[in-house]
Design a protein around this motif. Sequence first.
Motif, PDB file in Angstrom:
ATOM      1  N   PHE A 197      -6.076  -3.484   0.274  1.00  0.00           N
ATOM      2  CA  PHE A 197      -6.583  -2.592   1.139  1.00  0.00           C
ATOM      3  C   PHE A 197      -6.559  -2.971   2.644  1.00  0.00           C
ATOM      4  CE2 PHE A 197     -10.157  -0.457   3.397  1.00  0.00           C
ATOM      5  CZ  PHE A 197      -9.826   0.941   3.291  1.00  0.00           C
ATOM      6  N   GLY A 198      -6.988  -4.232   2.980  1.00  0.00           N
ATOM      7  CA  GLY A 198      -7.121  -4.818   4.270  1.00  0.00           C
ATOM      8  C   GLY A 198      -5.556  -5.177   4.812  1.00  0.00           C
ATOM      9  N   LEU A 199      -4.608  -5.356   4.034  1.00  0.00           N
ATOM     10  CA  LEU A 199      -3.262  -5.586   4.588  1.00  0.00           C
ATOM     11  C   LEU A 199      -2.708  -4.433   4.623  1.00  0.00           C
ATOM     12  CD1 LEU A 199      -1.988  -8.386   2.039  1.00  0.00           C
ATOM     13  CD2 LEU A 199      -2.444  -8.632   4.333  1.00  0.00           C
ATOM     14  N   THR A 248       3.520  -9.760   7.029  1.00  0.00           N
ATOM     15  CA  THR A 248       2.236  -8.822   6.368  1.00  0.00           C
ATOM     16  C   THR A 248       2.790  -7.978   5.184  1.00  0.00           C
ATOM     17  OG1 THR A 248       1.281  -8.656   8.781  1.00  0.00           O
ATOM     18  CG2 THR A 248       0.837  -7.161   7.055  1.00  0.00           C
ATOM     19  N   LEU A 301      -4.380  -1.706   6.267  1.00  0.00           N
ATOM     20  CA  LEU A 301      -4.835  -1.434   7.401  1.00  0.00           C
ATOM     21  C   LEU A 301      -4.278  -2.362   8.529  1.00  0.00           C
ATOM     22  CD1 LEU A 301      -8.597  -1.190   6.386  1.00  0.00           C
ATOM     23  CD2 LEU A 301      -6.938   0.632   7.064  1.00  0.00           C
ATOM     24  N   LEU A 302      -3.778  -3.590   8.293  1.00  0.00           N
ATOM     25  CA  LEU A 302      -3.376  -4.686   9.263  1.00  0.00           C
ATOM     26  C   LEU A 302      -2.015  -4.233   9.673  1.00  0.00           C
ATOM     27  CD1 LEU A 302      -3.303  -7.106  10.879  1.00  0.00           C
ATOM     28  CD2 LEU A 302      -2.546  -8.487   8.760  1.00  0.00           C
ATOM     29  N   GLU A 303      -1.100  -3.827   8.578  1.00  0.00           N
ATOM     30  CA  GLU A 303       0.159  -3.204   8.611  1.00  0.00           C
ATOM     31  C   GLU A 303       0.280  -2.079   9.526  1.00  0.00           C
ATOM     32  OE1 GLU A 303       4.244  -3.128   6.186  1.00  0.00           O
ATOM     33  OE2 GLU A 303       2.364  -2.264   5.322  1.00  0.00           O
ATOM     34  N   LEU A 324       1.477  -8.098   1.548  1.00  0.00           N
ATOM     35  CA  LEU A 324       0.965  -6.924   0.910  1.00  0.00           C
ATOM     36  C   LEU A 324       1.525  -6.711  -0.595  1.00  0.00           C
ATOM     37  CD1 LEU A 324      -0.410  -4.252   0.787  1.00  0.00           C
ATOM     38  CD2 LEU A 324       1.350  -3.199   2.088  1.00  0.00           C
ATOM     39  N   SER A 347      -7.460  -6.470  -5.031  1.00  0.00           N
ATOM     40  CA  SER A 347      -7.296  -5.142  -4.632  1.00  0.00           C
ATOM     41  C   SER A 347      -7.819  -5.101  -3.132  1.00  0.00           C
ATOM     42  CB  SER A 347      -8.372  -4.327  -5.864  1.00  0.00           C
ATOM     43  OG  SER A 347      -7.670  -4.504  -6.986  1.00  0.00           O
ATOM     44  N   TRP A 348      -9.181  -5.561  -2.819  1.00  0.00           N
ATOM     45  CA  TRP A 348      -9.467  -5.551  -1.543  1.00  0.00           C
ATOM     46  C   TRP A 348      -8.490  -6.186  -0.458  1.00  0.00           C
ATOM     47  CZ3 TRP A 348     -12.855  -2.607   0.179  1.00  0.00           C
ATOM     48  CH2 TRP A 348     -14.045  -2.002  -0.637  1.00  0.00           C
ATOM     49  N   ALA A 349      -7.693  -7.229  -0.703  1.00  0.00           N
ATOM     50  CA  ALA A 349      -6.677  -7.723   0.086  1.00  0.00           C
ATOM     51  C   ALA A 349      -5.448  -6.732   0.244  1.00  0.00           C
ATOM     52  CB  ALA A 349      -6.183  -9.044  -0.638  1.00  0.00           C
TER      53      ALA A 349
END
Length: 324
Positions: free
Chosen positions: A10-12, A39, A14-16, A43, A6-8
Motif C-alpha cells: 500500500f505504501g509503495l 520503487t 502511494l509512493l509510486e 512494489l 501488505s502495508w508495504a
Amino acid sequence: MQRLFSWAVFGLVLLEAAQFTFFNQQAGPYGSPVAAYLTAVALCWAASRAVRHRPWPGLLPVAVCSSGWWPAALALAGGLWLCVPMLRLQVSDVHPQDYSDIIPALTVYCQRFLAGEVVHRPLTEDLGYFLEPGYLPATWFPFIVPEYLRFDYRWMSSFGLLLGVLGYLVVVVRLRRPAWVIFGLSALPLLFTYSILLTIPDIFSLTVEPLVVGYYLLLVAGVLLPSRPLLVAALVLCLLSRYSLVFWVPLYIGLLYFNESRRWAWALTGLAAAGVLALYVVPILSHDWGLFVRVQKVYTETTLGEWRHLNPWASPCTCTTASG
C-alpha cells in the motif's frame, strides 16, 4: 509478517503515484527514472511476499455483497465531485482540441472511417507535414462516437477511464473486507486521478491516455473477477492500443496453462489472436505489410529526438507540474 508486506504494498503504491505527480522529477532528469524503477521493483517484490503461500481471497457473490456497495459508491461520488469540475476546466477553458496534434490526428482517422476511406495512410495532406499513421485501432475507433455526435474527444477518453474504474470497483466490492477497507481501496484510483489533474493536467487536456488506462483497469477486472468475456475483450483492447503488454501476455498464458486450465490457456491465446487478426492484421496490415516497421522507426526517432532535446542549461527537458 505477511500483514507487514501488505502495508508495504500500500505504501509503495502511494509512493509510486507520488513520483508521477507531486514529486515528479524531484530527483532530476537522471535520478527520477531510476527512483521510479526501483520503487516498481520493490512494489513487485513486496506484493509477491504478501501473497506468498496464500490463496487469492474468494470474491463474494453479487447477491450477498450489498454492504460493500455503499462505501464504494461514496468513494466514487466523492471522486467525481473532485475531478469533474477540474476536468471541465481543462477541456473547455484551458486548451482547445487542436492545441497539440494528437486529437487532430485522431480526428482524421475517424473522419476517414466515416467517409469510407482508407484510414491508415500518411496524414500529410491533413496535418500539413508528414506523419505515419501510428495509432492502433483501439486508440482511435472509440472516438468515432464523439466525431459522429459532435462532442469533445477528451470526454470520451475520460469516459473510458471511468468504465475501467467501475470495473475495478466491482472487484473491490466483492472482496471479503470491512467497509473502511473497501472505501480506501475504492478511493485510490480516484485520488490518483485527482492528483494528476492537480499536477500534470495536460494528460487529460492534450492526450487521450486516460482511455488506455481504462483498458488496463478493465483487464485487471477481467483477471480478478474472473470474467472470461471481459478478459478477452480487455486483452484485445490493450494489445491494440499499447502493445507493450505483449511482454506480460506470455507469462500470464503460461501461468494459466500450468496452474489453471490448459484448454482455457489455448482458448485465450486463440481468441486474442483472432481479435488482433480481425481488427488490425486483416483490415490494415495486410494492405501494407511495411507499415508496422515504419511506425516503429518513427517512434524510435521521436524518442531519441526528445531525449536529445535539451533546455538552456544543457540538461534533458522534463515535464513540469501545474505549480511550474
